[in-house]
Scaffold this active site. Structure first.
Site, PDB file in Angstrom:
ATOM      1  N   CYS A 289       1.191  -5.166   4.243  1.00  0.00           N
ATOM      2  CA  CYS A 289       0.291  -4.375   3.419  1.00  0.00           C
ATOM      3  C   CYS A 289      -0.262  -3.232   4.250  1.00  0.00           C
ATOM      4  CB  CYS A 289      -0.844  -5.266   2.908  1.00  0.00           C
ATOM      5  SG  CYS A 289      -2.028  -4.411   1.858  1.00  0.00           S
ATOM      6  N   LEU A 290      -0.292  -2.041   3.674  1.00  0.00           N
ATOM      7  CA  LEU A 290      -0.826  -0.889   4.388  1.00  0.00           C
ATOM      8  C   LEU A 290      -2.308  -1.058   4.697  1.00  0.00           C
ATOM      9  CD1 LEU A 290       0.998   1.968   2.446  1.00  0.00           C
ATOM     10  CD2 LEU A 290       1.595   0.970   4.670  1.00  0.00           C
TER      11      LEU A 290
ATOM     12  N   GLN B 216      -6.464   1.193  -2.602  1.00  0.00           N
ATOM     13  CA  GLN B 216      -6.149   1.309  -1.180  1.00  0.00           C
ATOM     14  C   GLN B 216      -6.446   2.704  -0.633  1.00  0.00           C
ATOM     15  OE1 GLN B 216      -2.102  -0.715  -1.789  1.00  0.00           O
ATOM     16  NE2 GLN B 216      -2.635  -1.185   0.349  1.00  0.00           N
TER      17      GLN B 216
ATOM     18  N   GLY C  17       4.823   0.567  -1.611  1.00  0.00           N
ATOM     19  CA  GLY C  17       3.928   0.450  -2.749  1.00  0.00           C
ATOM     20  C   GLY C  17       2.507   0.738  -2.313  1.00  0.00           C
TER      21      GLY C  17
ATOM     22  N   HIS D 246      -3.702  -6.165  -5.939  1.00  0.00           N
ATOM     23  CA  HIS D 246      -4.695  -5.231  -5.383  1.00  0.00           C
ATOM     24  C   HIS D 246      -5.652  -4.747  -6.465  1.00  0.00           C
ATOM     25  CE1 HIS D 246      -3.922  -4.482  -1.180  1.00  0.00           C
ATOM     26  NE2 HIS D 246      -2.626  -4.317  -1.392  1.00  0.00           N
TER      27      HIS D 246
ATOM     28  N   HIS E 249       2.384  -7.789  -6.002  1.00  0.00           N
ATOM     29  CA  HIS E 249       1.513  -7.501  -4.860  1.00  0.00           C
ATOM     30  C   HIS E 249       0.532  -6.375  -5.221  1.00  0.00           C
ATOM     31  CE1 HIS E 249       0.931  -6.803  -0.363  1.00  0.00           C
ATOM     32  NE2 HIS E 249       0.481  -5.672  -0.874  1.00  0.00           N
ATOM     33  N   GLU E 250       1.037  -5.299  -5.819  1.00  0.00           N
ATOM     34  CA  GLU E 250       0.184  -4.146  -6.138  1.00  0.00           C
ATOM     35  C   GLU E 250      -0.789  -4.463  -7.270  1.00  0.00           C
ATOM     36  OE1 GLU E 250       0.008  -1.899  -3.988  1.00  0.00           O
ATOM     37  OE2 GLU E 250       1.878  -2.353  -2.955  1.00  0.00           O
TER      38      GLU E 250
END
Length: 181
Positions: free
Chosen positions: A105-106, A51, A46, A151, A147-148
């Site tokens: 997380c990226l 991000q 995701g 963000h 989660h996304e």
């Protein structure tokens, strides 16, 4: 294929609340394509637009499940790609029942922590053609979507864990970055 640089903690952009997409045009569709390419290149499931430095309410998700998820599934089998784009996603409701998942997380590379979230959620969004969708999500898709969307609201998964665990995770990340330098 256009892979974009991923914004990493402690970049203050990760704390921005993203603006809704007003018009789904070629630029937004290109952003979705670039985000999908970036997510795959980073081996993520995701990615939120913030991000990659774009403060718009756009998310891409692909759980990349294996074609055969049974006990005898070939671990070396290529995952089946099924990228999905969510423009202006909004959680309409969540279940009272919760589940725990080890999240990463990226934007916080190689760090993971158990996060408790609602087990299910109902989400509405627009696709790249502007069509409105609504879906009940559960399992990993529910966790990933929550989660996304966090963000998009300037919230990171580490905000859902204790201060002690968060401090330990950030120290571990700093040590890893120092070793890599």
């Amino acid at each position: 294929m256009s892979v974009l640089p991923i914004v990493e903690i402690p970049d203050p952009r990760l704390r921005l609340v993203c603006a809704p997409v007003e018009t789904i045009d070629a630029q937004v569709r290109q952003l979705v394509t670039d985000m999908t390419d970036t997510m795959y290149a980073a081996h993520g499931i995701g990615l939120a637009a913030i991000q990659v430095g774009v403060a718009q309410r756009v998310v891409v998700i692909d759980l990349q499940e294996r074609a055969d998820e049974g006990e005898e599934a070939d671990e070396k089998a290529e995952p089946v790609r099924n990228p999905r784009a969510f423009i202006n996603p909004e959680i309409l409701s969540v279940s009272e029942e919760t589940s725990r998942y080890s999240e990463g997380c990226l934007s916080i590379p190689e760090q993971y922590a158990d996060v408790e979230r609602p087990m299910r959620c109902r989400v509405t969004w627009l696709d790249v053609d502007g069509a409105r969708h609504e879906e009940d999500m559960d399992g990993l898709l529910s966790t990933c979507m929550q989660h996304e969307i966090d963000h998009l609201n300037g919230v990171l998964f580490i905000d859902h864990i204790t201060r002690l665990k968060r401090d330990m995770l950030l120290k571990k990340l700093a040590k890893a970055r120092k070793s890599a330098a």
